[in-house]
Design a protein around this motif. Sequence first.
Motif, PDB file in Angstrom:
ATOM      1  N   GLN A   1       0.833  -1.207   0.000  1.00 15.53           N
ATOM      2  CA  GLN A   1       0.000   0.000   0.000  1.00 15.53           C
ATOM      3  C   GLN A   1       0.868   1.257   0.000  1.00 15.53           C
ATOM      4  N   LEU A   2       1.903   1.255   0.825  1.00 16.74           N
ATOM      5  CA  LEU A   2       2.813   2.391   0.866  1.00 16.74           C
ATOM      6  C   LEU A   2       3.565   2.538  -0.453  1.00 16.74           C
ATOM      7  N   ARG A   3       3.978   1.418  -1.041  1.00 16.74           N
ATOM      8  CA  ARG A   3       4.682   1.487  -2.318  1.00 16.74           C
ATOM      9  C   ARG A   3       3.768   2.011  -3.426  1.00 16.74           C
ATOM     10  N   THR A   4       2.493   1.622  -3.383  1.00 15.83           N
ATOM     11  CA  THR A   4       1.540   2.121  -4.375  1.00 15.83           C
ATOM     12  C   THR A   4       1.298   3.612  -4.190  1.00 15.83           C
ATOM     13  N   ASP A   5       1.155   4.037  -2.947  1.00 12.28           N
ATOM     14  CA  ASP A   5       0.974   5.466  -2.677  1.00 12.28           C
ATOM     15  C   ASP A   5       2.157   6.289  -3.150  1.00 12.28           C
ATOM     16  N   ALA A   6       3.354   5.677  -3.131  1.00 14.83           N
ATOM     17  CA  ALA A   6       4.573   6.410  -3.473  1.00 14.83           C
ATOM     18  C   ALA A   6       4.804   6.535  -4.978  1.00 14.83           C
ATOM     19  N   LEU A   7       3.982   5.865  -5.799  1.00 18.11           N
ATOM     20  CA  LEU A   7       4.156   5.988  -7.245  1.00 18.11           C
ATOM     21  C   LEU A   7       3.897   7.431  -7.687  1.00 18.11           C
ATOM     22  N   PRO A   8       4.639   7.922  -8.654  1.00 15.29           N
ATOM     23  CA  PRO A   8       4.448   9.306  -9.109  1.00 15.29           C
ATOM     24  C   PRO A   8       3.025   9.547  -9.618  1.00 15.29           C
ATOM     25  N   ASN A   9       2.399  10.618  -9.137  1.00 13.44           N
ATOM     26  CA  ASN A   9       1.045  10.942  -9.588  1.00 13.44           C
ATOM     27  C   ASN A   9       1.004  11.268 -11.073  1.00 13.44           C
ATOM     28  N   GLU A  10       2.123  11.748 -11.612  1.00 13.83           N
ATOM     29  CA  GLU A  10       2.157  12.112 -13.024  1.00 13.83           C
ATOM     30  C   GLU A  10       1.854  10.912 -13.915  1.00 13.83           C
ATOM     31  N   GLN A  11       2.312   9.742 -13.504  1.00 12.11           N
ATOM     32  CA  GLN A  11       2.062   8.554 -14.311  1.00 12.11           C
ATOM     33  C   GLN A  11       0.571   8.224 -14.342  1.00 12.11           C
ATOM     34  N   ILE A  12      -0.073   8.328 -13.208  1.00  9.23           N
ATOM     35  CA  ILE A  12      -1.510   8.041 -13.137  1.00  9.23           C
ATOM     36  C   ILE A  12      -2.291   9.054 -13.974  1.00  9.23           C
ATOM     37  N   LEU A  13      -1.929  10.321 -13.848  1.00  6.05           N
ATOM     38  CA  LEU A  13      -2.632  11.377 -14.588  1.00  6.05           C
ATOM     39  C   LEU A  13      -2.438  11.224 -16.094  1.00  6.05           C
ATOM     40  N   LYS A  14      -1.232  10.857 -16.511  1.00  4.90           N
ATOM     41  CA  LYS A  14      -0.989  10.682 -17.944  1.00  4.90           C
ATOM     42  C   LYS A  14      -1.808   9.523 -18.491  1.00  4.90           C
ATOM     43  N   ALA A  15      -1.885   8.429 -17.725  1.00  4.29           N
ATOM     44  CA  ALA A  15      -2.683   7.285 -18.179  1.00  4.29           C
ATOM     45  C   ALA A  15      -4.150   7.660 -18.291  1.00  4.29           C
ATOM     46  N   GLN A  16      -4.654   8.396 -17.320  1.00  5.37           N
ATOM     47  CA  GLN A  16      -6.046   8.814 -17.375  1.00  5.37           C
ATOM     48  C   GLN A  16      -6.286   9.816 -18.500  1.00  5.37           C
ATOM     49  N   THR A  17      -5.312  10.678 -18.761  1.00 10.90           N
ATOM     50  CA  THR A  17      -5.433  11.643 -19.860  1.00 10.90           C
ATOM     51  C   THR A  17      -5.532  10.936 -21.204  1.00 10.90           C
ATOM     52  N   LEU A  18      -4.825   9.810 -21.327  1.00 10.63           N
ATOM     53  CA  LEU A  18      -4.857   9.037 -22.561  1.00 10.63           C
ATOM     54  C   LEU A  18      -6.095   8.156 -22.666  1.00 10.63           C
ATOM     55  N   GLY A  19      -7.001   8.263 -21.693  1.00 11.81           N
ATOM     56  CA  GLY A  19      -8.271   7.558 -21.761  1.00 11.81           C
ATOM     57  C   GLY A  19      -8.340   6.253 -21.007  1.00 11.81           C
ATOM     58  N   ALA A  20      -7.328   5.945 -20.199  1.00 12.09           N
ATOM     59  CA  ALA A  20      -7.333   4.681 -19.440  1.00 12.09           C
ATOM     60  C   ALA A  20      -8.315   4.768 -18.281  1.00 12.09           C
TER      61      ALA A  20
ATOM     62  N   SER B   1      -9.749   3.304 -14.511  1.00 12.28           N
ATOM     63  CA  SER B   1      -9.028   2.989 -13.275  1.00 12.28           C
ATOM     64  C   SER B   1      -8.463   1.575 -13.325  1.00 12.28           C
ATOM     65  N   TRP B   2      -9.251   0.635 -13.861  1.00 13.17           N
ATOM     66  CA  TRP B   2      -8.786  -0.743 -13.961  1.00 13.17           C
ATOM     67  C   TRP B   2      -7.609  -0.862 -14.920  1.00 13.17           C
ATOM     68  N   GLN B   3      -7.680  -0.192 -16.057  1.00 14.81           N
ATOM     69  CA  GLN B   3      -6.576  -0.226 -17.014  1.00 14.81           C
ATOM     70  C   GLN B   3      -5.327   0.437 -16.442  1.00 14.81           C
ATOM     71  N   THR B   4      -5.513   1.496 -15.669  1.00 14.17           N
ATOM     72  CA  THR B   4      -4.368   2.167 -15.046  1.00 14.17           C
ATOM     73  C   THR B   4      -3.678   1.232 -14.057  1.00 14.17           C
ATOM     74  N   ILE B   5      -4.474   0.495 -13.293  1.00 13.94           N
ATOM     75  CA  ILE B   5      -3.899  -0.447 -12.325  1.00 13.94           C
ATOM     76  C   ILE B   5      -3.130  -1.552 -13.044  1.00 13.94           C
ATOM     77  N   ILE B   6      -3.715  -2.101 -14.099  1.00 16.67           N
ATOM     78  CA  ILE B   6      -3.093  -3.211 -14.812  1.00 16.67           C
ATOM     79  C   ILE B   6      -1.848  -2.773 -15.575  1.00 16.67           C
ATOM     80  N   ALA B   7      -1.912  -1.632 -16.258  1.00 14.61           N
ATOM     81  CA  ALA B   7      -0.841  -1.234 -17.161  1.00 14.61           C
ATOM     82  C   ALA B   7       0.233  -0.382 -16.505  1.00 14.61           C
ATOM     83  N   VAL B   8      -0.123   0.347 -15.445  1.00 11.47           N
ATOM     84  CA  VAL B   8       0.822   1.282 -14.842  1.00 11.47           C
ATOM     85  C   VAL B   8       1.275   0.839 -13.459  1.00 11.47           C
TER      86      VAL B   8
END
Length: 259
Positions: free
Chosen positions: A143-162, A164-171
Amino acid sequence: MLGLLPFLLLIALYMAASQARLADNPNDKLLPAMSSFVEAINRMAFEPSKRSGEYLMLADTLASLTRLALGVGISALVALMVGVANGMVPFVRAPLSPLVTAISLIPPMAILPILFIVFGLGELSKVMLIIIGICPIMIRDLQLRTDALPNEQILKAQTLGASSWQTIIAVVIPQILPKLIEAVRLTLGSAWLFLIAAEAIAATEGLGYRIFLIRRYLAMDVILPYVLWISVLAFVMDWLLRKLSVHAFSWYHKTQGDA
């Protein structure tokens, strides 16, 4: 050579102490001679038991490794799912995170009698002790390691249309898997501890069962090789996990500067 030096010194120290005790009492069982170890290992590992016909050390090893593999494997799978969910989904983290924290603070050995009452004296109670002992720690770590992932990666995946499930699987999952292997390596020692404790109390075979069965006879010529064998198994498992991580996630180790 420097790494081997402490072990060689310990062996030399043991041999000197054993020789001194045996000189005073040839029947001393506390520090048996090296020849006694050879005879005990040959008897336990390479000669079938007169009672069961089994090679006892092999049977004990297979039984313990099976329980350990089940406990650690289930713990890793649950930790991956719950840890990532806690780190990514607020609606999951809100109810589960306090519960996981509370369970992780309970001494597993304190609830061992409860496990035997609820799950019986069979294999399930032993596996459950391992799971309860290491799974909450692994969940909190992931949980701590997941929280520590850069937010920019999550935002970029969502910007590209991913989604939440796709973001978890791919990022998220690809970056968490090497950290999961690290968590397994760090909790492996605790898993062995809980396994040995469970086998010592209620089992008919296993490395922990054998050690506590023969302790009444002060058979150090069997106990010490069994302890050494457990240490070797733990070391090999840790080494294999390390090699798996380096082979499967070389990019991660390069970023850590250790590959």
